[in-house]
Motif scaffolding. Structure first.
Motif, short mmCIF file in Angstrom:
data_model
loop_
_atom_site.label_atom_id
_atom_site.label_comp_id
_atom_site.label_asym_id
_atom_site.label_seq_id
_atom_site.Cartn_x
_atom_site.Cartn_y
_atom_site.Cartn_z
N GLY A 9 0.79 -1.22 0.00
CA GLY A 9 0.00 0.00 0.00
C GLY A 9 0.82 1.27 0.00
O GLY A 9 0.31 2.35 0.30
N ILE A 10 2.10 1.16 -0.33
CA ILE A 10 2.92 2.37 -0.41
C ILE A 10 2.87 2.89 -1.85
O ILE A 10 3.08 2.13 -2.79
CB ILE A 10 4.38 2.06 -0.01
CG1 ILE A 10 4.43 1.64 1.46
CG2 ILE A 10 5.26 3.28 -0.24
CD1 ILE A 10 5.77 1.08 1.89
N ASN A 11 2.58 4.18 -1.98
CA ASN A 11 2.56 4.79 -3.30
C ASN A 11 3.99 5.12 -3.70
O ASN A 11 4.57 6.08 -3.24
CB ASN A 11 1.70 6.06 -3.24
CG ASN A 11 1.67 6.78 -4.57
OD1 ASN A 11 2.44 6.47 -5.48
ND2 ASN A 11 0.78 7.74 -4.68
N GLN A 12 4.58 4.27 -4.56
CA GLN A 12 6.02 4.41 -4.81
C GLN A 12 6.37 5.74 -5.46
O GLN A 12 7.43 6.30 -5.19
CB GLN A 12 6.56 3.23 -5.62
CG GLN A 12 5.93 3.05 -6.97
CD GLN A 12 6.82 2.17 -7.86
OE1 GLN A 12 8.00 2.44 -8.00
NE2 GLN A 12 6.25 1.13 -8.46
N TYR A 13 5.49 6.28 -6.28
CA TYR A 13 5.83 7.54 -6.94
C TYR A 13 5.87 8.70 -5.95
O TYR A 13 6.67 9.63 -6.09
CB TYR A 13 4.87 7.82 -8.11
CG TYR A 13 5.01 6.76 -9.17
CD1 TYR A 13 6.23 6.61 -9.86
CD2 TYR A 13 3.98 5.88 -9.46
CE1 TYR A 13 6.39 5.62 -10.80
CE2 TYR A 13 4.13 4.88 -10.41
CZ TYR A 13 5.34 4.75 -11.08
OH TYR A 13 5.52 3.77 -12.00
N ARG A 14 4.98 8.62 -4.95
CA ARG A 14 5.04 9.66 -3.93
C ARG A 14 6.33 9.54 -3.11
O ARG A 14 6.96 10.53 -2.78
CB ARG A 14 3.83 9.57 -3.00
CG ARG A 14 3.48 10.91 -2.36
CD ARG A 14 2.15 10.87 -1.66
NE ARG A 14 2.31 10.63 -0.22
CZ ARG A 14 2.69 11.57 0.64
NH1 ARG A 14 2.96 12.78 0.21
NH2 ARG A 14 2.81 11.30 1.92
N ILE A 15 6.72 8.31 -2.85
CA ILE A 15 7.99 8.09 -2.14
C ILE A 15 9.15 8.67 -2.95
O ILE A 15 10.06 9.30 -2.40
CB ILE A 15 8.20 6.58 -1.90
CG1 ILE A 15 7.11 6.03 -0.96
CG2 ILE A 15 9.59 6.29 -1.33
CD1 ILE A 15 7.13 6.61 0.42
N TYR A 16 9.09 8.45 -4.26
CA TYR A 16 10.14 9.00 -5.11
C TYR A 16 10.19 10.52 -4.99
O TYR A 16 11.25 11.12 -4.90
CB TYR A 16 9.91 8.63 -6.58
CG TYR A 16 10.18 7.19 -6.92
CD1 TYR A 16 10.65 6.31 -5.95
CD2 TYR A 16 9.96 6.70 -8.20
CE1 TYR A 16 10.88 4.98 -6.26
CE2 TYR A 16 10.20 5.38 -8.52
CZ TYR A 16 10.66 4.52 -7.55
OH TYR A 16 10.90 3.22 -7.86
N ASN A 17 8.98 11.13 -5.01
CA ASN A 17 8.94 12.58 -4.89
C ASN A 17 9.59 13.04 -3.59
O ASN A 17 10.39 13.98 -3.59
CB ASN A 17 7.48 13.09 -4.89
CG ASN A 17 6.81 12.88 -6.23
OD1 ASN A 17 7.47 12.52 -7.20
ND2 ASN A 17 5.50 13.09 -6.27
N VAL A 18 9.21 12.36 -2.50
CA VAL A 18 9.74 12.77 -1.19
C VAL A 18 11.25 12.57 -1.15
O VAL A 18 12.00 13.45 -0.71
CB VAL A 18 9.05 11.97 -0.06
CG1 VAL A 18 9.72 12.26 1.27
CG2 VAL A 18 7.57 12.34 0.00
N ALA A 19 11.72 11.42 -1.68
CA ALA A 19 13.16 11.15 -1.66
C ALA A 19 13.91 12.21 -2.46
O ALA A 19 14.95 12.70 -2.04
CB ALA A 19 13.44 9.76 -2.23
#
Lengths: 295, 410
Positions: free
Chosen positions: A188-198
């Motif tokens: 359930g982790i939105n990987q694209y949002r994680i990419y944005n944050v990273a």
């Protein structure tokens, strides 16, 4: 002997700042698995942002952190969201998203030349710099004060990022994505949002590095390139994706650059740094502190 | 409508561009300029560009090349990024694709050196306003013409200056330190320095090439401090000149004099970026705003009004280069490279607009070197109106009423 100690101190201080400039690179690589060729340009944007923040408001260079960190986070977040994400989505069935690397190269050229167009090729340094030329004089030894503050900032930043990655939900989500993006998505982790944050965090650390550099460096549109190459060497030395590795890799490069010239000309130390880079690639490609990924 | 616009606009723009290109090919003298427009020497490339544009505007406004029926000069630029391989590739492109009649450039000696070989191969005249490495005119090339003095002359003058200053102020100089960028230019200077120092009986306590791309020069400055020289001699590009000057001040390095070699130290942003730290620095340059020459002040005022900074030695060389070309084209009366080359070889330009250099004429010897070129030495000083560069050497060119500060007592 005293000379060696003096040079080692300078090497460690300057090296930790190099590590700080490379930290964003290693974070972005760790999560996105993409070498961000635009990292030097992010640093350059950070330097110009810091320059304008200080010039327009007249605040102490380090107070500019409170403006530069959020500004650079937002810049990095949306740069990834708007420019890079579409490429990731288009390439999602490809194991190694090479196109993304090419896009970051494009970003590098666009940012550098845009700065050249907007601000011209002049060399700038901040006006009425309160840290200009400040030195701690210990006997006959000189230790640069702005470099010492940069060193402290680098340590604090590394610790803060470490804490964030270990203790917060967002940090855990980032680590999960970096370990296995498919599995993380299934959780359930939105990987694209994680990419944005990273990417945002990477850009923000470049902003922090910019603040530590500005009291004793001048800025110009291609200033990022000087730190970029060093950044790649540092993260490979320390291990791609490792935050403490970036710091230690930086210090190794700083020590070679600082102590080396006492035994040879400064030109040779560059050769040694590159030689070490090749050696690490041959002997331990995952770097001194990197994990053995399957990449 | 919207759709129509989207397609017609680029189409119109494209055909317009083609049209003007076609016209340009028939009617103008094409001058290809390879300069560092980006990268570490970008400011110098931009200055060269601004100076060329000012000269070409003046020439075109005054009726162009009369011997060619009032033909106009057209400048075409290429960016070398200070990289030799880029310069060579751009020279090929300018000659083969843009069909230029003449080439100029490239500021960085390391770029000019291989690039002139391309021009020689194609028989295209190559005017070098300023790249001072000796070997550029020592290649035996027929098509290379250099306006600026070559580095062996600069270094000779630097040593003559040191000798004169010691006699004038009664201070003895024994130990020299050489610190220079590790490119062709710096190494060329250093080779000459070492020879001259040996001849004059100075002791060289430090001989240190450093990379211009260095992000930290304190290790180099530490070496200077520990070597404890009387005089520090420098060759630097722009970014490193600033970093080096500030770091030298931070580490409180005490020397009797610092003698720089133009380039980065003569860059207009240099003094702005280092401020007080530049005080009493000696620098060798081809030209200074206080040069006593008709038209020099007017040219500088015009340049400053447009670009916001004073003409530099490099900019003046680029400016003069355009007038040298105009003079040659007038006498050649042809666009054939061989004819232009012959005309350039017999140049003897003494006056007229554009001759604002400190020396008397532009005249090329058999190697293509301007044999009249000679530099001056300035000192950075505050005469009540902020820091400025004051001409001090040779003594007959010294600004009236100024006494140089030697040794430095700050």
């Amino acid at each position: 002997m005293l000379y060696i100690i003096e040079d080692m101190i300078n090497g460690i201080l300057m090296g930790s700042i190099y590590g700080l400039t490379a930290m964003g690179l290693t974070i972005i690589f760790g999560v996105l698995k993409v070498i961000n060729f635009a990292h030097g340009s992010l640093l350059m944007v950070g330097l110009y942002a810091t320059y304008w923040a200080i010039t327009l408001t007249g605040i102490h260079p380090y107070l500019a952190l409170f403006m530069v960190i959020p500004a650079m986070f937002v810049f990095g977040y949306y740069l990834q969201d708007i420019v890079i994400k579409p490429i990731f989505i288009a390439e999602k069935n490809v194991r190694e998203p090479i196109t993304v690397i090419i896009v970051t190269t494009g970003i590098w050229y666009i940012l550098d030349n845009l700065t050249l167009l907007l601000f011209g090729p002049q060399y700038r340094s901040i006006p009425d710099n309160p840290l200009q030329g400040q030195m701690f004089e210990i006997g006959t030894m000189f230790v640069s004060a702005p470099k010492f503050y940069g060193f402290l900032t680098a340590i604090v930043t590394a610790c803060a990022i470490h804490w964030f990655m270990q203790k917060t939900i967002m940090g855990r989500a980032i680590r999960a994505t970096s370990m296995d993006r498919e599995a993380a998505s299934l959780m359930g982790i939105n990987q694209y949002r994680i990419y944005n944050v990273a990417f945002g965090i990477g850009a923000a650390t470049a902003g922090i590095a910019a603040v530590t550099l500005i009291p004793f460096n001048n800025i110009f549109p291609t200033v990022g390139v000087l730190f970029d190459i060093k950044g790649f060497i540092i993260v490979v030395l320390g291990g791609l994706g490792s935050i403490s590795g970036a710091l230690i890799g930086g210090i190794i490069v700083g020590l070679i650059e600082s102590v080396g010239p006492q035994f040879m000309t400064a030109t040779w130390t560059e050769a040694i740094v590159y030689g070490l880079f090749l050696l690490v690639l041959f002997v331990k490609p995952s770097g001194l502190f990197g994990q053995k990924h399957d990449w | 409508m919207n759709l129509l616009n989207r397609f017609t606009l680029p189409a119109v723009a494209f055909s317009l561009a083609l049209g003007s290109f076609g016209l340009a090919q028939a009617d103008n003298v094409k001058i290809g300029n390879i300069e560092p427009m980006s990268g570490p020497s970008a400011t110098l490339g931009q200055q060269g560009k601004a100076a060329r544009e000012m000269a070409v505007e003046e020439i075109n406004a005054a009726g162009g090349i009369k011997a060619l029926g009032g033909m106009k000069l057209e400048l075409i630029y290429a960016d070398s990024e200070s990289k030799p391989e880029k310069g060579v590739a751009e020279a090929e492109r300018l000659i083969n694709t843009e069909k230029v009649h003449v080439l100029t450039g490239c500021w960085n000696s390391a770029v000019t050196y291989p690039t002139t070989a391309v021009a020689e191969r194609y028989g295209i005249p190559f005017v070098v306003p300023v790249s001072v490495s000796d070997k550029i005119t020592d290649q035996g090339f027929k098509n290379v013409f250099r306006i600026a003095a070559k580095d062996s002359w600069w270094t000779k003058d630097q040593f003559a200056f040191l000798k004169d200053m010691q006699a004038e102020f009664g201070t003895k100089v024994e130990k020299l330190a050489f610190v220079y960028e590790n490119g062709d230019w710096g190494k060329g200077f250093a080779t000459q320095w070492k020879k001259l120092a040996e001849e004059a009986g100075y002791k060289v306590v430090l001989d240190e090439p450093y990379p211009s791309t260095a992000t930290d020069l304190s290790p180099v400055v530490q070496k200077i401090r520990r070597a404890n020289p009387d005089v520090l001699m420098l060759v630097s590009n722009a970014a490193d000149a600033i970093l080096l000057t500030n770091t030298i001040a931070e580490y409180k390095v005490k020397v009797k004099a610092i003698v720089a070699s133009g380039g980065g130290h003569a860059d207009p942003s240099f003094m702005k970026a280092v401020g007080k730290n530049a005080q009493y620095l000696f620098d060798i340059v081809e030209w200074e705003t206080d040069v006593n020459k008709p038209g020099a002040k007017e040219a500088n005022d015009k340049f400053k009004a447009k670009n916001g900074y004073n003409l530099t030695g490099e900019a003046v060389d680029a400016y003069v280069a355009m007038y040298v070309l105009k003079d040659a084209l007038e006498r050649a009366g042809s666009l054939e490279p061989a004819k232009i080359r012959e005309a350039l070889a017999t140049t003897n330009l003494k006056d007229g607009p554009g001759m604002i250099v400190g020396y008397d004429a532009v005249k090329f010897d058999a190697t293509g070197q301007n044999e009249m070129a000679s530099p001056v030495i300035v000192q950075v000083a505050d005469l009540g109106k902020g820091l400025e560069r004051v001409t001090i050497w040779p003594k007959n060119a010294r600004r009236a009423g100024y006494t140089p500060v030697f040794p430095i007592t700050k």
